[in-house]
Design an enzyme around this catalytic site. Sequence first.
Site, mmCIF file in Angstrom:
data_model
loop_
_atom_site.group_PDB
_atom_site.id
_atom_site.type_symbol
_atom_site.label_atom_id
_atom_site.label_comp_id
_atom_site.label_asym_id
_atom_site.label_seq_id
_atom_site.Cartn_x
_atom_site.Cartn_y
_atom_site.Cartn_z
ATOM 1 N N GLY A 187 0.809 -1.223 0.000
ATOM 2 C CA GLY A 187 0.000 0.000 0.000
ATOM 3 C C GLY A 187 0.832 1.259 0.000
ATOM 4 N N SER A 217 -2.609 0.411 14.748
ATOM 5 C CA SER A 217 -3.299 1.674 15.003
ATOM 6 C C SER A 217 -3.366 1.887 16.498
ATOM 7 C CB SER A 217 -4.722 1.633 14.435
ATOM 8 O OG SER A 217 -5.459 2.732 14.932
ATOM 9 N N TYR A 229 -12.325 -2.842 12.355
ATOM 10 C CA TYR A 229 -10.966 -2.308 12.142
ATOM 11 C C TYR A 229 -10.096 -2.500 13.383
ATOM 12 C CZ TYR A 229 -7.426 1.357 11.344
ATOM 13 O OH TYR A 229 -6.257 2.065 11.210
ATOM 14 N N ALA A 280 -10.564 -4.627 15.771
ATOM 15 C CA ALA A 280 -10.347 -6.068 15.992
ATOM 16 C C ALA A 280 -9.158 -6.537 15.151
ATOM 17 C CB ALA A 280 -11.602 -6.857 15.624
ATOM 18 N N LYS A 336 -6.661 -4.687 13.923
ATOM 19 C CA LYS A 336 -5.394 -4.073 14.349
ATOM 20 C C LYS A 336 -4.929 -4.634 15.692
ATOM 21 C CE LYS A 336 -4.692 -1.138 10.909
ATOM 22 N NZ LYS A 336 -3.592 -1.367 9.952
ATOM 23 N N ILE A 361 -2.880 10.817 11.935
ATOM 24 C CA ILE A 361 -1.815 11.348 11.070
ATOM 25 C C ILE A 361 -2.447 12.147 9.938
ATOM 26 C CG2 ILE A 361 0.177 10.723 9.638
ATOM 27 C CD1 ILE A 361 0.353 9.920 12.703
HETATM 28 P P1 NDP Z 1 -4.553 5.441 2.817
HETATM 29 O O1 NDP Z 1 -5.957 5.039 2.612
HETATM 30 O O2 NDP Z 1 -4.183 6.865 2.639
HETATM 31 O O3 NDP Z 1 -3.603 4.562 1.875
HETATM 32 C C1 NDP Z 1 -3.730 3.181 1.890
HETATM 33 C C2 NDP Z 1 -2.775 2.562 0.913
HETATM 34 O O4 NDP Z 1 -3.001 1.132 0.943
HETATM 35 C C3 NDP Z 1 -3.027 3.009 -0.502
HETATM 36 O O5 NDP Z 1 -1.831 3.021 -1.235
HETATM 37 C C4 NDP Z 1 -3.973 1.922 -1.018
HETATM 38 O O6 NDP Z 1 -3.924 1.749 -2.414
HETATM 39 C C5 NDP Z 1 -3.399 0.702 -0.352
HETATM 40 N N1 NDP Z 1 -4.377 -0.372 -0.252
HETATM 41 C C6 NDP Z 1 -5.568 -0.346 0.407
HETATM 42 N N2 NDP Z 1 -6.208 -1.512 0.230
HETATM 43 C C7 NDP Z 1 -5.417 -2.279 -0.552
HETATM 44 C C8 NDP Z 1 -5.542 -3.580 -1.100
HETATM 45 N N3 NDP Z 1 -6.627 -4.345 -0.886
HETATM 46 N N4 NDP Z 1 -4.543 -4.049 -1.860
HETATM 47 C C9 NDP Z 1 -3.445 -3.287 -2.100
HETATM 48 N N5 NDP Z 1 -3.256 -2.063 -1.621
HETATM 49 C C10 NDP Z 1 -4.251 -1.557 -0.859
HETATM 50 O O7 NDP Z 1 -4.175 4.916 4.279
HETATM 51 P P2 NDP Z 1 -3.315 5.612 5.456
HETATM 52 O O8 NDP Z 1 -2.032 6.075 4.918
HETATM 53 O O9 NDP Z 1 -4.201 6.520 6.183
HETATM 54 O O10 NDP Z 1 -3.069 4.351 6.414
HETATM 55 C C11 NDP Z 1 -1.969 3.473 6.183
HETATM 56 C C12 NDP Z 1 -1.924 2.466 7.323
HETATM 57 O O11 NDP Z 1 -1.828 3.170 8.557
HETATM 58 C C13 NDP Z 1 -3.176 1.607 7.426
HETATM 59 O O12 NDP Z 1 -2.851 0.315 7.827
HETATM 60 C C14 NDP Z 1 -3.988 2.328 8.480
HETATM 61 O O13 NDP Z 1 -4.892 1.459 9.134
HETATM 62 C C15 NDP Z 1 -2.890 2.803 9.409
HETATM 63 N N6 NDP Z 1 -3.264 3.947 10.237
HETATM 64 C C16 NDP Z 1 -3.478 5.179 9.680
HETATM 65 C C17 NDP Z 1 -3.795 6.263 10.466
HETATM 66 C C18 NDP Z 1 -3.991 7.639 9.905
HETATM 67 O O14 NDP Z 1 -4.241 8.567 10.700
HETATM 68 N N7 NDP Z 1 -3.865 7.855 8.606
HETATM 69 C C19 NDP Z 1 -3.970 6.111 11.923
HETATM 70 C C20 NDP Z 1 -3.719 4.782 12.400
HETATM 71 C C21 NDP Z 1 -3.382 3.749 11.575
HETATM 72 P P3 NDP Z 1 -5.161 2.267 -3.353
HETATM 73 O O15 NDP Z 1 -4.997 3.732 -3.483
HETATM 74 O O16 NDP Z 1 -4.919 1.547 -4.615
HETATM 75 O O17 NDP Z 1 -6.439 1.879 -2.654
#
Ligand code: NDP
Length: 249
Positions: free
Chosen positions: A14, A142, A155, A157, A159, A188
């Site tokens: 991702g 998270s 979600y 569960a 994490k 973030i």
């Molecule tokens: P975003 O939604 O901004 O980005 C997610 C990334 O993961 C994208 O590149 C997306 O690609 C990719 N992705 C999602 N689903 C799939 C899939 N099925 N297969 C392949 N790639 C996938 O997420 P964040 O940056 O906000 O979050 C990143 C991580 O951090 C996550 O695990 C989230 O739970 C965790 N997190 C984030 C927080 C925040 O405040 N942002 C807080 C706490 C935890 P595409 O664009 O193609 O969908």
Amino acid sequence: MDFGLQGRKVLVTGGTRGIGRGIVLAAAEAGADVLTCYRTESAAVDSLVAALKETGGDHHVIRADLAEVSEVDRLVGEASDRFGRLDGVVNNAGVISHIPYADLAVEEWHRVLDTNLTAAFRIVQQCLPLFGASGSVVNIGSRGAAAGIPLRAHYTAAKSAMIGLTRSLAKEYGSRGLRINVLAPGVIETEAMEQMPPERAQGLRDMYSGKTALARLGTVPEVAAVALFLLSDLSGYVTGETINVDGGI
Ligand code: NDP
């Protein structure tokens, strides 16, 4: 800061948006060769490819939907074919939705657990033969998992389960040099917030800033820096831990 990642081979899931993108670019700038994936074609994919070309190194951006186990296996196959080995893995890809528990459909439960948890389980399992005498896995969790969040039961569960997976694998594979940790971000500020209506984004900033000791949201580079630390030998005696990057929430 030199994290000593020159020539290291790293898989980040991702990586086209948000925190994953920040980790990909920071790792590439630190000298690692990075393979990352995404699910949806978008301008973010093209701009990441362009940015990685600028950085130099052997980088790959591949489409793979990690909600499907066959796609997870194909992704690891690509890492094997292109790098021949791995030194680090960051399980970052995640999805979230906001749904009252009473209305949470079993399909949505599976979608969120498959992407956030099952993909990480399968990636680490499939990557085991690619690690040499040492390796580092960073599972992006998270901070909300330990706190609990209404409307995010599925979600949180997923994490929370990431923590049990991490601790067990740290004990099962520590003796062969594999370290595995959770990096748990708080709230973030990613580009997703910039795409919201400005009043809604400001409302979220104000609400969550008020809950943190540092009185602000975190930034993507602040999360990426901790991910690089965990990938690097600087954290060589850290395993099975959950590192909160949450501004003291
Ligand atoms: P975003 O939604 O901004 O980005 C997610 C990334 O993961 C994208 O590149 C997306 O690609 C990719 N992705 C999602 N689903 C799939 C899939 N099925 N297969 C392949 N790639 C996938 O997420 P964040 O940056 O906000 O979050 C990143 C991580 O951090 C996550 O695990 C989230 O739970 C965790 N997190 C984030 C927080 C925040 O405040 N942002 C807080 C706490 C935890 P595409 O664009 O193609 O969908």
